[in-house]
Design an enzyme around this catalytic site. Structure first.
Site, PDB file in Angstrom:
ATOM      1  N   LYS A 173       1.990  -3.374   7.292  1.00 27.19           N
ATOM      2  CA  LYS A 173       2.296  -3.570   5.866  1.00 27.19           C
ATOM      3  C   LYS A 173       3.756  -3.196   5.595  1.00 27.19           C
ATOM      4  O   LYS A 173       4.439  -3.851   4.800  1.00 27.19           O
ATOM      5  CB  LYS A 173       1.359  -2.722   4.988  1.00 27.19           C
ATOM      6  CG  LYS A 173      -0.090  -3.147   4.985  1.00 27.19           C
ATOM      7  CD  LYS A 173      -0.347  -4.537   4.412  1.00 27.19           C
ATOM      8  CE  LYS A 173      -0.171  -4.614   2.924  1.00 27.19           C
ATOM      9  NZ  LYS A 173      -0.579  -5.953   2.391  1.00 27.19           N
ATOM     10  N   TYR A 221      -2.101  -0.475  10.920  1.00 25.75           N
ATOM     11  CA  TYR A 221      -2.204  -1.165   9.621  1.00 25.75           C
ATOM     12  C   TYR A 221      -0.982  -0.856   8.745  1.00 25.75           C
ATOM     13  O   TYR A 221      -0.329  -1.776   8.221  1.00 25.75           O
ATOM     14  CB  TYR A 221      -3.497  -0.747   8.895  1.00 25.75           C
ATOM     15  CG  TYR A 221      -3.480  -1.061   7.412  1.00 25.75           C
ATOM     16  CD1 TYR A 221      -3.556  -2.376   6.956  1.00 25.75           C
ATOM     17  CD2 TYR A 221      -3.364  -0.042   6.455  1.00 25.75           C
ATOM     18  CE1 TYR A 221      -3.519  -2.669   5.592  1.00 25.75           C
ATOM     19  CE2 TYR A 221      -3.333  -0.324   5.097  1.00 25.75           C
ATOM     20  CZ  TYR A 221      -3.411  -1.641   4.665  1.00 25.75           C
ATOM     21  OH  TYR A 221      -3.372  -1.924   3.322  1.00 25.75           O
ATOM     22  N   THR A 242       0.813  -1.213   0.000  1.00 27.88           N
ATOM     23  CA  THR A 242       0.000   0.000   0.000  1.00 27.88           C
ATOM     24  C   THR A 242       0.849   1.266   0.000  1.00 27.88           C
ATOM     25  O   THR A 242       2.000   1.258   0.477  1.00 27.88           O
ATOM     26  CB  THR A 242      -0.909  -0.003   1.246  1.00 27.88           C
ATOM     27  OG1 THR A 242      -1.565   1.250   1.353  1.00 27.88           O
ATOM     28  CG2 THR A 242      -0.111  -0.227   2.536  1.00 27.88           C
ATOM     29  N   ASP A 243       0.256   2.368  -0.464  1.00 31.12           N
ATOM     30  CA  ASP A 243       0.942   3.666  -0.388  1.00 31.12           C
ATOM     31  C   ASP A 243       1.039   4.171   1.054  1.00 31.12           C
ATOM     32  O   ASP A 243       1.805   5.092   1.343  1.00 31.12           O
ATOM     33  CB  ASP A 243       0.237   4.709  -1.272  1.00 31.12           C
ATOM     34  CG  ASP A 243      -1.237   4.924  -0.952  1.00 31.12           C
ATOM     35  OD1 ASP A 243      -1.746   4.315   0.003  1.00 31.12           O
ATOM     36  OD2 ASP A 243      -1.880   5.720  -1.677  1.00 31.12           O
ATOM     37  N   GLU A 244       0.231   3.579   1.959  1.00 27.18           N
ATOM     38  CA  GLU A 244       0.212   4.093   3.337  1.00 27.18           C
ATOM     39  C   GLU A 244       1.548   3.892   4.053  1.00 27.18           C
ATOM     40  O   GLU A 244       1.802   4.539   5.063  1.00 27.18           O
ATOM     41  CB  GLU A 244      -0.898   3.410   4.145  1.00 27.18           C
ATOM     42  CG  GLU A 244      -2.258   3.665   3.554  1.00 27.18           C
ATOM     43  CD  GLU A 244      -3.401   3.561   4.532  1.00 27.18           C
ATOM     44  OE1 GLU A 244      -3.158   3.533   5.748  1.00 27.18           O
ATOM     45  OE2 GLU A 244      -4.545   3.503   4.060  1.00 27.18           O
TER      46      GLU A 244
HETATM   47  P1  NAD Z   1      -9.819  -7.262   1.850  1.00 28.26           P
HETATM   48  O1  NAD Z   1      -9.818  -6.931   3.304  1.00 28.26           O
HETATM   49  O2  NAD Z   1     -11.022  -6.962   1.028  1.00 28.26           O
HETATM   50  O3  NAD Z   1      -9.512  -8.828   1.655  1.00 28.26           O
HETATM   51  C1  NAD Z   1      -8.501  -9.483   2.346  1.00 28.26           C
HETATM   52  C2  NAD Z   1      -8.699 -10.979   2.151  1.00 28.26           C
HETATM   53  O4  NAD Z   1      -7.623 -11.643   2.825  1.00 28.26           O
HETATM   54  C3  NAD Z   1      -9.997 -11.524   2.762  1.00 28.26           C
HETATM   55  O5  NAD Z   1     -10.657 -12.375   1.855  1.00 28.26           O
HETATM   56  C4  NAD Z   1      -9.542 -12.300   3.991  1.00 28.26           C
HETATM   57  O6  NAD Z   1     -10.379 -13.393   4.313  1.00 28.26           O
HETATM   58  C5  NAD Z   1      -8.154 -12.745   3.554  1.00 28.26           C
HETATM   59  N1  NAD Z   1      -7.259 -13.013   4.700  1.00 28.26           N
HETATM   60  C6  NAD Z   1      -7.083 -12.243   5.801  1.00 28.26           C
HETATM   61  N2  NAD Z   1      -6.195 -12.819   6.630  1.00 28.26           N
HETATM   62  C7  NAD Z   1      -5.790 -13.977   6.043  1.00 28.26           C
HETATM   63  C8  NAD Z   1      -4.879 -15.002   6.387  1.00 28.26           C
HETATM   64  N3  NAD Z   1      -4.203 -14.956   7.538  1.00 28.26           N
HETATM   65  N4  NAD Z   1      -4.707 -16.021   5.532  1.00 28.26           N
HETATM   66  C9  NAD Z   1      -5.398 -16.098   4.365  1.00 28.26           C
HETATM   67  N5  NAD Z   1      -6.290 -15.158   3.999  1.00 28.26           N
HETATM   68  C10 NAD Z   1      -6.489 -14.099   4.810  1.00 28.26           C
HETATM   69  O7  NAD Z   1      -8.533  -6.553   1.258  1.00 28.26           O
HETATM   70  P2  NAD Z   1      -8.334  -5.885  -0.173  1.00 28.26           P
HETATM   71  O8  NAD Z   1      -8.907  -4.523  -0.157  1.00 28.26           O
HETATM   72  O9  NAD Z   1      -8.761  -6.846  -1.217  1.00 28.26           O
HETATM   73  O10 NAD Z   1      -6.750  -5.729  -0.185  1.00 28.26           O
HETATM   74  C11 NAD Z   1      -5.915  -6.757  -0.717  1.00 28.26           C
HETATM   75  C12 NAD Z   1      -4.472  -6.367  -0.490  1.00 28.26           C
HETATM   76  O11 NAD Z   1      -4.208  -5.109  -1.094  1.00 28.26           O
HETATM   77  C13 NAD Z   1      -4.096  -6.208   0.984  1.00 28.26           C
HETATM   78  O12 NAD Z   1      -2.814  -6.719   1.174  1.00 28.26           O
HETATM   79  C14 NAD Z   1      -4.108  -4.702   1.219  1.00 28.26           C
HETATM   80  O13 NAD Z   1      -3.208  -4.331   2.223  1.00 28.26           O
HETATM   81  C15 NAD Z   1      -3.665  -4.201  -0.147  1.00 28.26           C
HETATM   82  N6  NAD Z   1      -4.159  -2.870  -0.511  1.00 28.26           N
HETATM   83  C16 NAD Z   1      -5.491  -2.607  -0.540  1.00 28.26           C
HETATM   84  C17 NAD Z   1      -5.934  -1.351  -0.960  1.00 28.26           C
HETATM   85  C18 NAD Z   1      -7.385  -0.984  -1.021  1.00 28.26           C
HETATM   86  O14 NAD Z   1      -7.699   0.180  -1.298  1.00 28.26           O
HETATM   87  N7  NAD Z   1      -8.310  -1.892  -0.806  1.00 28.26           N
HETATM   88  C19 NAD Z   1      -4.998  -0.375  -1.334  1.00 28.26           C
HETATM   89  C20 NAD Z   1      -3.640  -0.672  -1.223  1.00 28.26           C
HETATM   90  C21 NAD Z   1      -3.223  -1.947  -0.853  1.00 28.26           C
HETATM   91  O1  DAU Z   2      -4.217   4.029   0.528  1.00 29.04           O
HETATM   92  C1  DAU Z   2      -4.410   2.666   0.399  1.00 29.04           C
HETATM   93  C2  DAU Z   2      -5.290   2.152   1.518  1.00 29.04           C
HETATM   94  O2  DAU Z   2      -6.616   2.564   1.219  1.00 29.04           O
HETATM   95  C3  DAU Z   2      -5.239   0.640   1.676  1.00 29.04           C
HETATM   96  O3  DAU Z   2      -3.943   0.252   2.029  1.00 29.04           O
HETATM   97  C4  DAU Z   2      -6.229   0.168   2.734  1.00 29.04           C
HETATM   98  O4  DAU Z   2      -6.259  -1.255   2.764  1.00 29.04           O
HETATM   99  C5  DAU Z   2      -7.604   0.674   2.352  1.00 29.04           C
HETATM  100  O5  DAU Z   2      -8.526   0.355   3.389  1.00 29.04           O
HETATM  101  C6  DAU Z   2      -7.587   2.192   2.144  1.00 29.04           C
HETATM  102  O6  DAU Z   2      -7.356   2.871   3.403  1.00 29.04           O
HETATM  103  P1  DAU Z   2      -8.128   4.188   3.779  1.00 29.04           P
HETATM  104  O7  DAU Z   2      -8.086   4.367   5.233  1.00 29.04           O
HETATM  105  O8  DAU Z   2      -7.662   5.346   2.952  1.00 29.04           O
HETATM  106  O9  DAU Z   2      -9.600   3.793   3.257  1.00 29.04           O
HETATM  107  P2  DAU Z   2     -11.052   4.108   3.851  1.00 29.04           P
HETATM  108  O10 DAU Z   2     -12.039   3.765   2.782  1.00 29.04           O
HETATM  109  O11 DAU Z   2     -11.249   3.503   5.192  1.00 29.04           O
HETATM  110  O12 DAU Z   2     -11.039   5.682   4.012  1.00 29.04           O
HETATM  111  C7  DAU Z   2     -10.853   6.544   2.898  1.00 29.04           C
HETATM  112  C8  DAU Z   2     -10.876   7.965   3.431  1.00 29.04           C
HETATM  113  O13 DAU Z   2     -12.214   8.270   3.867  1.00 29.04           O
HETATM  114  C9  DAU Z   2      -9.986   8.191   4.629  1.00 29.04           C
HETATM  115  O14 DAU Z   2      -9.440   9.502   4.559  1.00 29.04           O
HETATM  116  C10 DAU Z   2     -10.932   8.098   5.821  1.00 29.04           C
HETATM  117  C11 DAU Z   2     -12.242   8.616   5.247  1.00 29.04           C
HETATM  118  N1  DAU Z   2     -13.474   8.032   5.815  1.00 29.04           N
HETATM  119  C12 DAU Z   2     -13.587   6.666   5.871  1.00 29.04           C
HETATM  120  C13 DAU Z   2     -14.710   6.081   6.387  1.00 29.04           C
HETATM  121  C14 DAU Z   2     -14.836   4.576   6.467  1.00 29.04           C
HETATM  122  C15 DAU Z   2     -14.493   8.859   6.234  1.00 29.04           C
HETATM  123  O15 DAU Z   2     -14.412  10.107   6.160  1.00 29.04           O
HETATM  124  N2  DAU Z   2     -15.629   8.280   6.745  1.00 29.04           N
HETATM  125  C16 DAU Z   2     -15.769   6.917   6.864  1.00 29.04           C
HETATM  126  O16 DAU Z   2     -16.820   6.461   7.370  1.00 29.04           O
END
Ligand code: NAD
Ligand code: DAU
Length: 356
Positions: A164, A160, A134-136
């Site tokens: 990562k 989180y 992730t970019d975080e």
């Molecule tokens: P998600 O939370 O939707 O899905 C995660 C999946 O991993 C789930 O199906 C869960 O059951 C499985 N999982 C959790 N723990 C596990 C374990 N110990 N063994 C096997 N499976 C397990 O996540 P996502 O949004 O699909 O993100 C996927 C990847 O991308 C993650 O590594 C996350 O950090 C990264 N990522 C996500 C975002 C985003 O915006 N969603 C952005 C940047 C990076």
């Molecule tokens: O940047 C990449 C990340 O993006 C991933 O690594 C994470 O897995 C993914 O969950 C996401 O993280 P964020 O914290 O940015 O996503 P979220 O959707 O939770 O929040 C997006 C923005 O919106 C953040 O600034 C917080 C804000 N927010 C979120 C929720 C859930 C609100 O203002 N209200 C809300 O109820």
């Protein structure tokens, strides 16, 4: 065709990747997923009778199981999507993030190394371990700061992000120490169909349709760089095929938006697609207590993947957001299934004490 062990493939990005991989015949897939609250096997129901797709319920930290799967299926690559992924949950209970994101990734790397070391030398050269991050990990930007590059120093701010960052460091160490052919991708916020509705965009769509308040943390001016999930999946496949081993690639949407703007756009789309006779959806917007340690701005510089591999995002934010809203409107079975008792408990836990 490649055989890929995908971990976390029942979650949002992993499932979108698997659906694409099977539709486009990129690869045969074994999906190893623990099936946490964030997963949904209904997303993959259309692959039920696909002989080149196998689902296994299990933990990436279960060395015995992973070793068995590697021996059994002899994959050419592993793509590690499995993680605890929600920042707010990591603030309320960080332990699971350490277990899966740090210890789990380490155990997966170790099992992969042992598997890789006993392959023939041609198979060893072909093998890839791609870690999705992730970019975080890069921390928070001010409005004037340049976007994150691959060489931006790590500065994670939430449990989180710290978990990562730790996993990224282990992946790097396995390349440098053992020569395991790793690749790491660091992407920005994904959005699109099939995302669990604890994240901002699906939460807003579903709350709005239910006539519930739309919670905005702080002043709503935090900025995220939104990446359409299909663009992300295509970038991952490209990095898998052509990325230079040991390297990191940033993947972004070139799409910086303030949270309030995102929510207002969703409200305007719903006013068109599912109008209410007595109010506009934007009247549901409610400012609530901020997330502790809330990063102000993320932005990705994706020049490296663009220059080296020729990738750039195809979706613009308005068209991607419209597709997303339409998907949630058209898939009420999926939506009703994920809004189970556990989801309601989460909403109570995260939002009950946020009112200002
Ligand atoms: P998600 O939370 O939707 O899905 C995660 C999946 O991993 C789930 O199906 C869960 O059951 C499985 N999982 C959790 N723990 C596990 C374990 N110990 N063994 C096997 N499976 C397990 O996540 P996502 O949004 O699909 O993100 C996927 C990847 O991308 C993650 O590594 C996350 O950090 C990264 N990522 C996500 C975002 C985003 O915006 N969603 C952005 C940047 C990076
Ligand atoms: O940047 C990449 C990340 O993006 C991933 O690594 C994470 O897995 C993914 O969950 C996401 O993280 P964020 O914290 O940015 O996503 P979220 O959707 O939770 O929040 C997006 C923005 O919106 C953040 O600034 C917080 C804000 N927010 C979120 C929720 C859930 C609100 O203002 N209200 C809300 O109820």
């Amino acid at each position: 065709m490649l055989t890929i062990l995908v971990t976390g493939g029942a979650g949002f990005i992993g499932a979108n990747f698997i659906l694409l991989a099977r539709q486009a015949q990129w690869a045969n897939v074994i999906n190893l997923d623990k099936l946490t609250y964030a997963s949904n096997l209904q997303t993959l129901a259309e692959l039920h009778s696909d002989p080149n797709y196998n689902f296994v319920q299990g933990d990436i930290g279960n060395t015995e199981l992973v070793t068995y799967l590697l021996k059994q299926y002899q994959p050419d690559a592993i793509i590690n999507f499995a993680a605890e992924s929600h920042v707010d949950r990591s603030i309320l209970s960080p332990r699971d993030f350490i277990e899966t994101n740090v210890v789990g990734t380490f155990q997966l790397l170790e099992a992969s190394r042992l598997y890789w070391q006993q392959l023939s030398s041609s198979k060893q050269q072909q093998f890839r371990f791609l870690h999705v991050s992730t970019d975080e990990v890069y921390g928070s930007l001010n409005s004037q700061d340049p976007a994150f590059r691959e060489d931006t120093p790590y500065a994670p701010n939430s449990p989180y992000a710290a978990s990562k960052a730790a996993s990224d460091h282990f992946v790097r160490a396995y390349y440098h120490t053992y020569g395991l052919p790793t690749l790491t991708t660091n992407c920005s916020n994904n959005y699109g169909p099939r995302q669990f509705p604890e994240k901002l965009i699906p939460l807003t769509i579903l709350n709005a349709l239910d006539g519930k308040s739309l919670p905005i943390y702080g002043d709503g001016q935090n900025i995220r760089d939104w990446l359409y999930v299909t663009d992300h999946c295509e970038a991952i496949y490209l990095v898998l095929q052509q990325g230079k081993i040991g390297e990191t690639y940033n993947i972004g949407g070139l799409n910086e938006q303030a949270n309030l703007t995102v929510v207002e756009k969703i409200c305007a789309m719903l006013d068109d697609l599912a109008p209410k006779s007595d109010y506009h959806y934007s009247s549901l917007i409610t400012f609530v207590k901020d997330r502790p340690g809330h990063d102000r701005r993320y932005a990705i510089n994706c020049n490296k993947i663009n220059h080296e591999l020729g990738w750039q995002p195809q979706e613009n934010f308005d068209s991607g957001l419209l597709k997303t809203v339409q998907w949630y409107l058209g898939n009420s079975d999926w939506v009703n299934q994920v809004r189970s008792g556990a989801y309601k408990t989460w909403l109570k836990q995260n939002y009950e004490n946020r009112k200002v």
